[in-house]
Design a protein around this motif. Sequence first.
Motif, PDB file in Angstrom:
ATOM      1  N   VAL A 109       0.629  -1.319   0.308  1.00  0.00           N
ATOM      2  CA  VAL A 109       0.041  -0.190  -0.630  1.00  0.00           C
ATOM      3  C   VAL A 109       0.536   1.898  -0.465  1.00  0.00           C
ATOM      4  N   TYR A 110       2.025   0.978   0.938  1.00  0.00           N
ATOM      5  CA  TYR A 110       2.974   2.246   0.345  1.00  0.00           C
ATOM      6  C   TYR A 110       3.357   2.678  -0.208  1.00  0.00           C
ATOM      7  N   GLY A 122       0.549   3.991  -3.100  1.00  0.00           N
ATOM      8  CA  GLY A 122       0.206   5.317  -2.964  1.00  0.00           C
ATOM      9  C   GLY A 122       0.933   5.740  -2.539  1.00  0.00           C
ATOM     10  N   THR A 123       2.556   6.130  -3.116  1.00  0.00           N
ATOM     11  CA  THR A 123       3.746   6.811  -3.108  1.00  0.00           C
ATOM     12  C   THR A 123       4.668   6.863  -4.516  1.00  0.00           C
ATOM     13  N   LEU A 127       0.928   5.273  -7.872  1.00  0.00           N
ATOM     14  CA  LEU A 127      -0.327   5.948  -8.543  1.00  0.00           C
ATOM     15  C   LEU A 127      -0.361   7.195  -8.949  1.00  0.00           C
TER      16      LEU A 127
END
Length: 48
Positions: A24-25, A28-29, A32
Motif C-alpha cells: 500500500v505504501y 500510494g507513493t 499511483l
Amino acid sequence: MPQLLPFYFVNQLSFAVLVLGTLVYVFGTYVLPVFVQLFVTRMYVTKL
C-alpha cells in the motif's frame, strides 16, 4: 507438534500484514501518482 500451530498462523498473519502495508505504501507513493499525472496530462492535451 500441535502446540506450535498457533504460532505459525500468527507469524503468517503478521507477515501478510507487513507485506500488505508495504505494498500500500509503495503503490500510494510511487505508482499511483504516475497514473494520476498521466491522466491529467491526457486531459490537458485533449482540451487543447
